[in-house]
Design a protein around this motif. Structure first.
Motif, PDB file in Angstrom:
ATOM      1  N   THR A 138      18.655 -45.808 -40.595  1.00 31.42           N
ATOM      2  CA  THR A 138      17.522 -44.937 -40.828  1.00 31.42           C
ATOM      3  C   THR A 138      17.875 -44.003 -41.974  1.00 31.42           C
ATOM      4  N   ASN A 139      17.171 -44.163 -43.075  1.00 31.13           N
ATOM      5  CA  ASN A 139      17.383 -43.269 -44.211  1.00 31.13           C
ATOM      6  C   ASN A 139      16.353 -42.156 -44.173  1.00 31.13           C
ATOM      7  N   VAL A 140      16.829 -40.949 -44.376  1.00 34.40           N
ATOM      8  CA  VAL A 140      15.936 -39.797 -44.298  1.00 34.40           C
ATOM      9  C   VAL A 140      15.570 -39.353 -45.710  1.00 34.40           C
ATOM     10  N   LEU A 141      14.287 -39.232 -45.937  1.00 34.69           N
ATOM     11  CA  LEU A 141      13.775 -38.803 -47.235  1.00 34.69           C
ATOM     12  C   LEU A 141      12.874 -37.601 -47.001  1.00 34.69           C
ATOM     13  N   THR A 142      13.254 -36.467 -47.556  1.00 39.04           N
ATOM     14  CA  THR A 142      12.436 -35.267 -47.370  1.00 39.04           C
ATOM     15  C   THR A 142      11.656 -35.017 -48.653  1.00 39.04           C
ATOM     16  N   TYR A 143      10.347 -34.872 -48.511  1.00 40.28           N
ATOM     17  CA  TYR A 143       9.515 -34.630 -49.681  1.00 40.28           C
ATOM     18  C   TYR A 143       8.401 -33.654 -49.330  1.00 40.28           C
ATOM     19  N   THR A 144       8.123 -32.749 -50.265  1.00 43.53           N
ATOM     20  CA  THR A 144       7.041 -31.779 -50.062  1.00 43.53           C
ATOM     21  C   THR A 144       5.910 -32.108 -51.026  1.00 43.53           C
ATOM     22  N   PHE A 145       4.752 -32.452 -50.491  1.00 43.54           N
ATOM     23  CA  PHE A 145       3.599 -32.781 -51.333  1.00 43.54           C
ATOM     24  C   PHE A 145       2.961 -31.494 -51.842  1.00 43.54           C
ATOM     25  N   ARG A 146       2.665 -31.474 -53.142  1.00 40.57           N
ATOM     26  CA  ARG A 146       2.111 -30.271 -53.764  1.00 40.57           C
ATOM     27  C   ARG A 146       0.607 -30.368 -53.979  1.00 40.57           C
ATOM     28  N   GLN A 147       0.054 -31.562 -53.779  1.00 42.16           N
ATOM     29  CA  GLN A 147      -1.372 -31.749 -54.054  1.00 42.16           C
ATOM     30  C   GLN A 147      -1.995 -32.602 -52.975  1.00 42.16           C
ATOM     31  N   ALA A 148      -3.210 -32.233 -52.599  1.00 35.38           N
ATOM     32  CA  ALA A 148      -3.935 -33.075 -51.649  1.00 35.38           C
ATOM     33  C   ALA A 148      -4.360 -34.350 -52.359  1.00 35.38           C
ATOM     34  N   GLY A 149      -4.546 -35.408 -51.581  1.00 36.74           N
ATOM     35  CA  GLY A 149      -5.001 -36.643 -52.197  1.00 36.74           C
ATOM     36  C   GLY A 149      -4.479 -37.844 -51.448  1.00 36.74           C
ATOM     37  N   ARG A 150      -4.731 -39.008 -52.049  1.00 32.51           N
ATOM     38  CA  ARG A 150      -4.267 -40.245 -51.436  1.00 32.51           C
ATOM     39  C   ARG A 150      -3.018 -40.722 -52.168  1.00 32.51           C
ATOM     40  N   TYR A 151      -2.036 -41.019 -51.401  1.00 31.97           N
ATOM     41  CA  TYR A 151      -0.767 -41.476 -51.968  1.00 31.97           C
ATOM     42  C   TYR A 151      -0.542 -42.912 -51.528  1.00 31.97           C
ATOM     43  N   GLU A 169      -0.897 -46.740 -47.393  1.00 34.06           N
ATOM     44  CA  GLU A 169      -1.602 -45.559 -47.900  1.00 34.06           C
ATOM     45  C   GLU A 169      -1.316 -44.371 -47.028  1.00 34.06           C
ATOM     46  N   PHE A 170      -1.490 -43.235 -47.644  1.00 33.63           N
ATOM     47  CA  PHE A 170      -1.035 -42.006 -47.037  1.00 33.63           C
ATOM     48  C   PHE A 170      -1.900 -40.880 -47.574  1.00 33.63           C
ATOM     49  N   THR A 171      -2.398 -40.019 -46.686  1.00 31.23           N
ATOM     50  CA  THR A 171      -3.294 -38.948 -47.121  1.00 31.23           C
ATOM     51  C   THR A 171      -2.627 -37.583 -46.965  1.00 31.23           C
ATOM     52  N   VAL A 172      -2.786 -36.773 -47.965  1.00 30.80           N
ATOM     53  CA  VAL A 172      -2.275 -35.398 -47.890  1.00 30.80           C
ATOM     54  C   VAL A 172      -3.463 -34.460 -47.974  1.00 30.80           C
ATOM     55  N   VAL A 173      -3.549 -33.557 -47.011  1.00 25.57           N
ATOM     56  CA  VAL A 173      -4.707 -32.654 -46.931  1.00 25.57           C
ATOM     57  C   VAL A 173      -4.267 -31.198 -47.156  1.00 25.57           C
TER      58      VAL A 173
END
Ligand SMILES: [Cu+2]
Length: 175
Positions: A138-151, A169-173
């Motif tokens: 299990t690889n851990v990846l930490t990421y902070t999204f700065r913008q809402a949208g579809r990734y 697909e992935f949604t950030v709100v």
């Protein structure tokens, strides 16, 4: 925690090397028996050496001050969202497909069959973060999204005939 211990050990080791270096440098200053021109050359070299030490020390202090990097801040305190991501030919399975702007997301990435590459892309298909998805790890990846949208999630490692279609697909709100 482990990262913190490694950081302290590194600092102690770097300090020991620096002390040893300064001790040798201080002992090397005795060259009274050499002709004047040689003494002058040694003095110039000493000044250049100290200048180099100051510049590299300054650059190190300025850049190492950011550790641990902002992306992993709060990782131990539970202030992040955890999403499990499992890669299998030829799709991504996520435990959640939604994240919030500004809150660090900790992706725990693995695979069930072969090694895949877990890549997160924004709407303009710019790669933001990636790690490997490997069976048994299990690889851990930490990421902070700065913008809402579809990734989009794309596989970054060739894994068979339908590798190119392995997308998620992935949604950030907004908060
Ligand atoms: Cu793949």
């Amino acid at each position: 925690m482990v990262q913190h211990i490694a950081w302290v050990i590194t600092l102690v080791a770097m300090g020991a090397v620096t002390i040893g270096f300064l001790w040798v440098a201080a002992g090397a200053g005795n060259f009274a028996e050499y002709p004047g021109i040689v003494q002058k050359a040694y003095r110039i070299r000493k000044v250049l050496f100290i200048a180099l030490l100051a510049v590299s020390g300054g650059v190190s202090a300025a850049t190492l001050g950011d550790l641990p990097y902002a992306a992993t801040h709060g990782a131990e305190s539970g202030k992040f969202q955890v999403i499990d991501a499992v890669g299998a030919r030829w799709q991504w399975e996520l435990s959640a497909d939604r994240a919030v702007v500004g809150q660090p997301v900790r992706f725990r990435v693995t695979a069930t069959d072969v090694t895949h590459g877990f890549g997160i892309y924004d709407e303009s298909m710019r790669l933001l973060a990636q790690t490997q998805a490997m069976p048994g790890y299990t690889n851990v990846l930490t990421y902070t999204f700065r913008q809402a949208g579809r990734y989009r999630l794309l596989c970054l490692e060739y894994c068979g005939v339908a590798h190119h279609g392995m997308m998620g697909e992935f949604t950030v709100v907004d908060r």
